[in-house]
Design an enzyme around this catalytic site. Structure first.
Site, PDB file in Angstrom:
ATOM      1  N   GLY A 164      87.352  55.543  22.335  1.00  8.95           N
ATOM      2  CA  GLY A 164      86.998  56.429  23.449  1.00  8.95           C
ATOM      3  C   GLY A 164      88.044  57.516  23.679  1.00  8.95           C
ATOM      4  N   ASP A 165      89.308  57.178  23.490  1.00  8.96           N
ATOM      5  CA  ASP A 165      90.392  58.152  23.711  1.00  8.96           C
ATOM      6  C   ASP A 165      90.298  59.288  22.684  1.00  8.96           C
ATOM      7  OD1 ASP A 165      91.182  56.138  25.451  1.00  8.96           O
ATOM      8  OD2 ASP A 165      92.695  55.355  24.072  1.00  8.96           O
TER       9      ASP A 165
HETATM   10  P1  ADP Z   1      85.304  53.017  24.344  1.00 11.38           P
HETATM   11  O1  ADP Z   1      86.220  53.026  23.154  1.00 11.38           O
HETATM   12  O2  ADP Z   1      85.743  53.969  25.400  1.00 11.38           O
HETATM   13  O3  ADP Z   1      84.994  51.641  24.819  1.00 11.38           O
HETATM   14  P2  ADP Z   1      82.734  53.297  22.921  1.00 11.38           P
HETATM   15  O4  ADP Z   1      82.788  51.897  22.437  1.00 11.38           O
HETATM   16  O5  ADP Z   1      81.472  53.744  23.535  1.00 11.38           O
HETATM   17  O6  ADP Z   1      83.907  53.676  23.927  1.00 11.38           O
HETATM   18  O7  ADP Z   1      83.074  54.210  21.662  1.00 11.38           O
HETATM   19  C1  ADP Z   1      83.521  55.535  21.800  1.00 11.38           C
HETATM   20  C2  ADP Z   1      83.070  56.323  20.601  1.00 11.38           C
HETATM   21  O8  ADP Z   1      83.535  55.668  19.407  1.00 11.38           O
HETATM   22  C3  ADP Z   1      81.571  56.409  20.438  1.00 11.38           C
HETATM   23  O9  ADP Z   1      81.035  57.486  21.167  1.00 11.38           O
HETATM   24  C4  ADP Z   1      81.438  56.602  18.938  1.00 11.38           C
HETATM   25  O10 ADP Z   1      81.700  57.940  18.595  1.00 11.38           O
HETATM   26  C5  ADP Z   1      82.573  55.785  18.386  1.00 11.38           C
HETATM   27  N1  ADP Z   1      82.136  54.445  17.981  1.00 11.38           N
HETATM   28  C6  ADP Z   1      82.426  53.261  18.565  1.00 11.38           C
HETATM   29  N2  ADP Z   1      81.878  52.236  17.883  1.00 11.38           N
HETATM   30  C7  ADP Z   1      81.220  52.780  16.835  1.00 11.38           C
HETATM   31  C8  ADP Z   1      80.461  52.265  15.717  1.00 11.38           C
HETATM   32  N3  ADP Z   1      80.255  50.954  15.549  1.00 11.38           N
HETATM   33  N4  ADP Z   1      79.948  53.155  14.826  1.00 11.38           N
HETATM   34  C9  ADP Z   1      80.145  54.477  14.950  1.00 11.38           C
HETATM   35  N5  ADP Z   1      80.860  55.016  15.962  1.00 11.38           N
HETATM   36  C10 ADP Z   1      81.382  54.193  16.884  1.00 11.38           C
END
Ligand code: ADP
Length: 312
Positions: A262-263
């Site tokens: 997310g960062d």
């Molecule tokens: P956080 O890290 O803030 O918990 P997320 O899990 O929603 O947020 O992930 C943030 C970003 O990381 C997503 O918008 C996406 O771009 C990328 N991301 C996370 N997990 C995946 C995945 N399994 N495949 C592709 N991109 C991912």
């Protein structure tokens, strides 16, 4: 055109290794990660990033400042407080490779950033085109400091971009209701909300992801970006206030480490958005950056591993 962004939060010292065995030392924190990725992704487009926090006057604090400078961050908004130290966390790795986290941050210098009549951030706020903070920034500040930061958001929002990222860490809050109240105020004062659907669900204590999504879609912030892991990102912005558009994520065959997903998204998103891209274009790029980051170990991956993404 140069755009200047102030990022406020806490960066801690990191120790990683076996308990009572060898450990390697590093540093990290959600907002620092975002600052580094924003600088990397925005450098070619003229984006300058200043990290606002407090550290001590010890050599470890100096070591942090040196490393932030090496990463291309400005340190004029950093306060150094005599006798205080940075916070510390330890990632303990057991025989099976499982990681557990331990924190020593209650007396960290960063908590005391606002314990002065005027902070460098308040003094120089007019020099910045954007301010970025997270739910962790608000969580670690004592109530008076938190109010000062919310006041600053209110002051800056009329002429600058004010970004609130909803990172929610329950142990940092006395109770969920207080966190909800503070987050609600931050969502109302921000001009851009970066929302991780999981964190929003946890904050509200909702059973279903759908209910959390519906709530996030009703947030009062003019620009809202809802991240959903591998599922497409949703955006609503002042250019299309009544419509939710989607930005694709990348397909990642092998996720290595989701730390700072997310960062890094935030860094990529803001770099493009501040340079004039549409919200969908910026989110698509943010997703490319995050996809790269989760294919490497650690929060801040080597710059060489993302050189192609940094060339603008
Ligand atoms: P956080 O890290 O803030 O918990 P997320 O899990 O929603 O947020 O992930 C943030 C970003 O990381 C997503 O918008 C996406 O771009 C990328 N991301 C996370 N997990 C995946 C995945 N399994 N495949 C592709 N991109 C991912």
């Amino acid at each position: 055109m140069t755009q200047r962004v102030a990022v406020i939060g806490e960066c801690m010292l990191e120790l990683q290794g076996q308990a009572f065995g060898p450990m390697t030392q590093s540093y990290g924190g959600d907002t620092l990660n975002t600052a580094v990725y924003l600088r990397r992704c925005g450098r070619a487009g003229g984006i300058e990033v200043a990290y606002a926090t407090a550290v001590g006057d010890d050599s470890l604090s100096q070591g942090l400042l040196d490393r932030w400078t090496q990463q291309g961050l400005e340190t004029r908004l950093v306060r150094r407080i005599a006798g205080r130290h940075p916070g510390l966390y330890m990632i303990q790795v057991d025989e099976r490779g499982e990681r557990s986290f331990h924190y020593w941050r209650d007396t960290a210098a960063a908590k005391a950033y606002f314990e002065v009549s005027q902070t460098p951030l308040e003094q120089f706020a007019d020099d910045y085109d954007a301010l970025y903070l997270s739910g962790i920034t608000l969580a670690i500040l004592p109530p008076e400091g938190r109010e000062r930061l919310l006041d600053l958001m209110a002051r800056m929002r009329s002429r600058a971009t004010v970004v609130f990222d909803n990172n929610y860490r329950p142990p940092l809050w006395p109770d969920r209701q207080q966190a909800r109240d503070v987050f609600q105020r931050a969502f109302s004062l921000a001009t851009v909300a970066l929302v991780t659907a999981d964190d929003h669900q946890a904050l509200l204590g909702l059973e279903s992801p759908e209910a959390a999504l519906a709530h996030a879609k009703d947030l009062p912030t003019p620009e809202v970006v809802i991240k959903r892991g591998a599922a497409p990102t949703l955006v609503r912005s002042p250019e299309h206030p009544d419509r939710w558009l989607t930005a694709p994520t990348e397909t990642v065959a092998r996720v290595v480490d989701t730390t700072a997903a997310g960062d890094s998204f935030a860094g990529g998103y803001l770099a493009r958005r501040l340079a004039g891209a549409s919200a969908v274009e910026a989110a698509t790029y943010g997703n490319r950056v995050a996809a790269r980051v989760i294919q490497h170990h650690g929060a801040v991956i080597p710059a060489e591993a993302m050189q192609d993404l940094m060339e603008g």
